[in-house]
Design a protein around this motif. Sequence first.
Motif, PDB file in Angstrom:
ATOM      1  N   TYR A   9       0.817  -1.208   0.000  1.00 44.25           N
ATOM      2  CA  TYR A   9       0.000   0.000   0.000  1.00 44.25           C
ATOM      3  C   TYR A   9       0.854   1.263   0.000  1.00 44.25           C
ATOM      4  O   TYR A   9       1.960   1.277   0.538  1.00 44.25           O
ATOM      5  N   HIS A  10       0.300   2.347  -0.582  1.00 45.03           N
ATOM      6  CA  HIS A  10       0.843   3.690  -0.408  1.00 45.03           C
ATOM      7  C   HIS A  10       0.250   4.210   0.896  1.00 45.03           C
ATOM      8  O   HIS A  10      -0.973   4.354   1.002  1.00 45.03           O
ATOM      9  N   ILE A  11       1.083   4.496   1.888  1.00 44.41           N
ATOM     10  CA  ILE A  11       0.602   4.988   3.177  1.00 44.41           C
ATOM     11  C   ILE A  11       0.352   6.485   3.042  1.00 44.41           C
ATOM     12  O   ILE A  11       1.263   7.247   2.728  1.00 44.41           O
ATOM     13  N   MET A  12      -0.893   6.914   3.282  1.00 46.97           N
ATOM     14  CA  MET A  12      -1.242   8.321   3.112  1.00 46.97           C
ATOM     15  C   MET A  12      -1.257   9.074   4.434  1.00 46.97           C
ATOM     16  O   MET A  12      -0.823  10.214   4.502  1.00 46.97           O
ATOM     17  N   ASP A  13      -1.775   8.447   5.487  1.00 47.24           N
ATOM     18  CA  ASP A  13      -1.904   9.111   6.781  1.00 47.24           C
ATOM     19  C   ASP A  13      -1.876   8.048   7.873  1.00 47.24           C
ATOM     20  O   ASP A  13      -2.452   6.974   7.692  1.00 47.24           O
ATOM     21  N   THR A  14      -1.213   8.334   9.005  1.00 46.24           N
ATOM     22  CA  THR A  14      -1.171   7.356  10.096  1.00 46.24           C
ATOM     23  C   THR A  14      -1.815   7.924  11.350  1.00 46.24           C
ATOM     24  O   THR A  14      -1.807   9.137  11.576  1.00 46.24           O
TER      25      THR A  14
END
Length: 159
Positions: A20-25
């Motif tokens: 996955y492309h991590i956008m926000d944590t």
Amino acid sequence: MAKEKGRKVIAQNKKARHDYHIMDTYECGLVLTGTEVKSLRQGRASLVDGFVQIDGHEAWLHNVHVPEYSQGTWTNHTARRKRKLLLHRAEIDKLESKSGETGHTIVPLSLYFKDGRAKVEIALARGKKEYDKRQTLREKQDRREAERTMSAIRRRQRA
């Protein structure tokens, strides 16, 4: 007994960063039973198939495997039950609207103890295509190769 400080990682989902492309944590708490906490303190958990779903303005963690506590009795928990996540209302609303978009999902990245409390780091993510995965691997290998070359040059200069 002194309260433990810092962050003790129990489990990480390395495959999530690859897929996955991590956008926000987000960091959130978990609602756990006593035997689950004891099992986690033994360092046993798996986030591999885990995902987060929002039902009725509440965030739920599904498919995370926390094995039964070995000294548990009839009060033991089931290994793959859904667990409630503790987030602020604004965070839940934001995640709900973003995860409704096509191709977006919420995945757990790591499970850890922070100052004695069980926490899970979740991420709003977008699935990678196969060519994106290959490109990420290529970039990682190129970066590693460049670092090796630089360290070899530094070693030659010192000698």
